[in-house]
Design a protein around this motif. Structure first.
Motif, PDB file in Angstrom:
ATOM      1  N   THR A  30       4.072 -27.786  24.516  1.00 38.23           N
ATOM      2  CA  THR A  30       4.382 -28.989  24.770  1.00 38.23           C
ATOM      3  C   THR A  30       5.354 -29.033  25.943  1.00 38.23           C
ATOM      4  N   GLU A  31       5.100 -30.031  26.937  1.00 38.11           N
ATOM      5  CA  GLU A  31       5.993 -29.851  28.228  1.00 38.11           C
ATOM      6  C   GLU A  31       6.821 -31.131  27.975  1.00 38.11           C
ATOM      7  N   ILE A  32       7.948 -31.147  28.416  1.00 40.11           N
ATOM      8  CA  ILE A  32       8.904 -32.453  28.703  1.00 40.11           C
ATOM      9  C   ILE A  32       9.339 -32.503  30.114  1.00 40.11           C
ATOM     10  N   LEU A  33       9.032 -33.497  30.589  1.00 40.01           N
ATOM     11  CA  LEU A  33       9.456 -33.865  32.057  1.00 40.01           C
ATOM     12  C   LEU A  33      10.474 -34.922  32.454  1.00 40.01           C
ATOM     13  N   THR A  34      11.612 -34.841  33.051  1.00 47.22           N
ATOM     14  CA  THR A  34      12.364 -35.578  33.495  1.00 47.22           C
ATOM     15  C   THR A  34      12.203 -35.935  35.058  1.00 47.22           C
ATOM     16  N   VAL A  35      12.480 -37.063  35.503  1.00 48.76           N
ATOM     17  CA  VAL A  35      12.583 -37.424  36.820  1.00 48.76           C
ATOM     18  C   VAL A  35      13.752 -37.290  37.368  1.00 48.76           C
ATOM     19  N   LEU A  36      13.956 -36.451  38.483  1.00 48.25           N
ATOM     20  CA  LEU A  36      15.242 -36.501  39.072  1.00 48.25           C
ATOM     21  C   LEU A  36      15.609 -37.213  40.211  1.00 48.25           C
ATOM     22  N   GLU A  37      14.481 -37.758  40.829  1.00 41.11           N
ATOM     23  CA  GLU A  37      14.491 -38.449  42.137  1.00 41.11           C
ATOM     24  C   GLU A  37      13.252 -38.951  42.461  1.00 41.11           C
ATOM     25  N   GLY A  38      13.227 -40.236  42.809  1.00 38.11           N
ATOM     26  CA  GLY A  38      11.840 -41.098  42.989  1.00 38.11           C
ATOM     27  C   GLY A  38      11.155 -41.451  41.745  1.00 38.11           C
ATOM     28  N   SER A  39      10.030 -41.760  42.093  1.00 36.87           N
ATOM     29  CA  SER A  39       9.049 -42.361  41.144  1.00 36.87           C
ATOM     30  C   SER A  39       7.610 -41.460  41.000  1.00 36.87           C
ATOM     31  N   LEU A  40       7.147 -41.276  39.974  1.00 39.27           N
ATOM     32  CA  LEU A  40       6.067 -40.328  39.600  1.00 39.27           C
ATOM     33  C   LEU A  40       5.145 -40.969  38.583  1.00 39.27           C
ATOM     34  N   TYR A  41       4.002 -41.142  39.161  1.00 38.14           N
ATOM     35  CA  TYR A  41       2.800 -41.376  38.046  1.00 38.14           C
ATOM     36  C   TYR A  41       2.478 -40.073  37.305  1.00 38.14           C
ATOM     37  N   VAL A  42       2.260 -40.347  36.044  1.00 45.49           N
ATOM     38  CA  VAL A  42       2.081 -39.265  35.023  1.00 45.49           C
ATOM     39  C   VAL A  42       1.018 -39.718  33.944  1.00 45.49           C
ATOM     40  N   GLY A  43       0.566 -38.709  33.441  1.00 50.55           N
ATOM     41  CA  GLY A  43      -0.536 -39.007  32.459  1.00 50.55           C
ATOM     42  C   GLY A  43      -1.059 -37.973  31.510  1.00 50.55           C
ATOM     43  N   PHE A  44      -1.580 -38.233  30.321  1.00 56.47           N
ATOM     44  CA  PHE A  44      -2.232 -37.137  29.482  1.00 56.47           C
ATOM     45  C   PHE A  44      -3.559 -38.052  28.614  1.00 56.47           C
ATOM     46  N   VAL A  45      -4.536 -37.179  28.673  1.00 59.59           N
ATOM     47  CA  VAL A  45      -5.779 -37.778  27.828  1.00 59.59           C
ATOM     48  C   VAL A  45      -5.565 -37.353  26.332  1.00 59.59           C
ATOM     49  N   THR A  46      -5.843 -38.139  25.571  1.00 56.65           N
ATOM     50  CA  THR A  46      -5.943 -37.814  24.088  1.00 56.65           C
ATOM     51  C   THR A  46      -7.349 -37.088  23.802  1.00 56.65           C
ATOM     52  N   SER A  47      -7.248 -36.494  22.624  1.00 62.28           N
ATOM     53  CA  SER A  47      -8.300 -35.726  22.373  1.00 62.28           C
ATOM     54  C   SER A  47      -9.654 -36.501  21.901  1.00 62.28           C
ATOM     55  N   ASN A  48     -10.860 -35.683  21.723  1.00 59.95           N
ATOM     56  CA  ASN A  48     -12.028 -36.442  21.557  1.00 59.95           C
ATOM     57  C   ASN A  48     -11.920 -36.848  20.229  1.00 59.95           C
ATOM     58  N   PRO A  49     -12.598 -38.183  19.568  1.00 55.59           N
ATOM     59  CA  PRO A  49     -13.706 -38.637  20.236  1.00 55.59           C
ATOM     60  C   PRO A  49     -12.890 -39.783  21.183  1.00 55.59           C
ATOM     61  N   GLU A  50     -11.471 -40.233  21.001  1.00 56.93           N
ATOM     62  CA  GLU A  50     -10.975 -41.378  21.683  1.00 56.93           C
ATOM     63  C   GLU A  50     -10.816 -41.043  23.232  1.00 56.93           C
ATOM     64  N   ASN A  51     -10.370 -39.830  23.626  1.00 60.14           N
ATOM     65  CA  ASN A  51     -10.325 -39.837  25.081  1.00 60.14           C
ATOM     66  C   ASN A  51      -9.439 -40.667  25.912  1.00 60.14           C
ATOM     67  N   ARG A  52      -8.372 -41.281  25.110  1.00 57.38           N
ATOM     68  CA  ARG A  52      -7.598 -42.398  26.021  1.00 57.38           C
ATOM     69  C   ARG A  52      -6.458 -41.936  26.789  1.00 57.38           C
ATOM     70  N   LEU A  53      -6.388 -42.587  27.866  1.00 51.92           N
ATOM     71  CA  LEU A  53      -5.651 -42.006  29.184  1.00 51.92           C
ATOM     72  C   LEU A  53      -4.256 -42.764  28.617  1.00 51.92           C
ATOM     73  N   ILE A  54      -3.117 -41.889  28.364  1.00 52.56           N
ATOM     74  CA  ILE A  54      -1.820 -42.246  28.183  1.00 52.56           C
ATOM     75  C   ILE A  54      -1.072 -42.203  29.272  1.00 52.56           C
ATOM     76  N   SER A  55      -0.813 -43.173  30.430  1.00 50.94           N
ATOM     77  CA  SER A  55       0.098 -43.079  31.679  1.00 50.94           C
ATOM     78  C   SER A  55       1.250 -44.007  31.947  1.00 50.94           C
ATOM     79  N   LYS A  56       2.062 -43.620  32.780  1.00 58.43           N
ATOM     80  CA  LYS A  56       3.151 -44.419  33.513  1.00 58.43           C
ATOM     81  C   LYS A  56       3.770 -44.113  34.449  1.00 58.43           C
TER      82      LYS A  56
END
Length: 123
Positions: free
Chosen positions: A21-47
């Motif tokens: 598992t990866e945990i990311l912290t933004v130190l400077e600026g703004s960053l678009y991130v996301g992951f896709v859930t597994s089958n069959p949902e394949n839902r994009l979770i982004s922010k």
């Protein structure tokens, strides 16, 4: 842990870590991130994350990060394994050694073989 400095519009392409598992912290600026859930949902979770925001990418799920071009972005990531592994999706699919059959990839992605051939040529 890893520090990442993103150029304007720079990105970490879709990839996964099979053993962490990866945990990311933004130190400077703004960053678009996301992951896709597994089958069959394949839902994009982004922010879009701002300085100080934290985001978790679950083990084994395809994820990405992108600077949206609004200045410098710096992040720091921690992974839950000393050997997290990394599978970059496009490199693995289109740049495999021996190549995956262009017939198979054309059918899988529902595109013409010429599109697959063009993608494979870039890797």
């Amino acid at each position: 842990m890893v520090r990442i400095d993103y150029a304007a519009w720079g990105l970490i392409p879709p990839h996964l870590h099979p053993r962490a598992t990866e945990i990311l912290t933004v130190l400077e600026g703004s960053l678009y991130v996301g992951f896709v859930t597994s089958n069959p949902e394949n839902r994009l979770i982004s922010k879009v994350l701002q300085k100080g925001d934290v985001f978790v990418f679950p083990k084994g799920l395809i994820h990405f990060q992108q600077n949206l071009g609004n200045g410098n972005v710096v992040s720091i990531s921690a992974l839950s394994s000393q050997n997290p592994g990394i599978v970059t999706i496009a490199n693995s699919v289109f740049g495999s050694k021996e190549p995956i059959s262009d017939d198979l990839l054309a059918k899988a992605f529902q595109v013409e073989k010429t599109v697959v051939d063009s993608l494979q040529a870039q890797f």
